[in-house]
Scaffold this active site. Sequence first.
Site, mmCIF file in Angstrom:
data_model
loop_
_atom_site.group_PDB
_atom_site.id
_atom_site.type_symbol
_atom_site.label_atom_id
_atom_site.label_comp_id
_atom_site.label_asym_id
_atom_site.label_seq_id
_atom_site.Cartn_x
_atom_site.Cartn_y
_atom_site.Cartn_z
ATOM 1 C CB SER A 139 -0.936 -0.064 1.207
ATOM 2 O OG SER A 139 -2.049 0.739 1.000
ATOM 3 C CG ASP A 293 -6.605 -3.239 -3.258
ATOM 4 O OD1 ASP A 293 -5.529 -3.332 -2.676
ATOM 5 O OD2 ASP A 293 -7.365 -2.246 -3.170
ATOM 6 C CG HIS A 322 -5.833 -2.182 0.418
ATOM 7 N ND1 HIS A 322 -4.942 -2.082 -0.621
ATOM 8 C CD2 HIS A 322 -5.325 -1.447 1.431
ATOM 9 C CE1 HIS A 322 -3.939 -1.312 -0.256
ATOM 10 N NE2 HIS A 322 -4.145 -0.913 0.985
#
Length: 347
Positions: A139, A293, A322
Amino acid sequence: MSNYYSQEIHGPYQLINIGNLNLYEGGVIEECFLAISTFGKLNSEKSNAILIPTWYSGTSKIMLDAYIGEGRALDPDKYFIIIVNQIGNGLSISPSNAPEKIHGKKFPKIRICDDVDAQHKLLKEHFKINQLELVVGGSMGAQQTFEWSVRYPDFVKRAAPIAGTAKNSEHDFVFTDTLIEAITSDPAYQSGDYENSKQVSIGLERHAKLWTVMGWSTEFFRAARHQSLGFKDIHDFIANFMIPYFSEMDPNNLLTMAYKWQRADVSLNTEGDLLSALRKIKAKTYVMPISHDMFFTCQDCLAEQKSIKNSQLKVLDSIDGHLGLFGTDSKMMEQLDLYLKDLLLEI
Ligand SMILES: CCOC(C)=O
């Protein structure tokens, strides 16, 4: 004063002062300190170092708990692993722990490239390291991984950006805006002048609910994965996992990271030309989105990966979405280890 950002909660870390950090948007952080955790031993040729930058809301602890271990790809018996807490996450210099001059809402605007420059300074000056076997992060950790590969292409032998992109998308920018507004719209936030994060509980709860919607996938709930994680239903999951997870965090810390997240863009290194930025990457790169995601999508990752010379797209299959980054899906973590072991083979 909450001791949430303590070693008791986040495990041992060292604070390394890297001196003054000149910032992309202007200004400087004086006596900039980074919180790092290291595992394994640096070999005499300094040729076995791996760098792991952290993600939004995360610290070195989750990276140790979910990604590092003997027999894993990130094995401290083989590598010298440096987890570096990103600026603003509460362990490295942040609104919540900075000296008065830049404390709280006075903290300067930070960009991803500022984190990478600080980390570069740390490696060169403190560890005397001039090359990394691997930079791997999830991320916002992926955003830092891409920035490393573009900004210091000869420093990074391999790169593994997980669930992130080199340039943040417009959709993602707006999602993060809703997270920011969830916090700042709470009157108790008082434009950042709150006494302590507990007072901003309403904003933090709204923020947690948005993360529930976008951090996990619709499939995750349809397959009752939250129930297999021990929660009765989605409301129990929100009340007893998502809200408590964020409730101890300092709102100005989260907003500092959110601002950075929104503006991640490697093309700042090439006057806005994303293609030439991606073509600067020399590292052997595995771009690893998570299949479900909701905001760092496979399509967005593929669109960038196809312009990176020595790269492959390696999709991590998980309906968790995610926040599968947290290690909730053991099959995904096994797949990740296989990909990383493959990437770490001699080149
Ligand atoms: C949970 C990690 O999410 C980001 C955006 O870093």
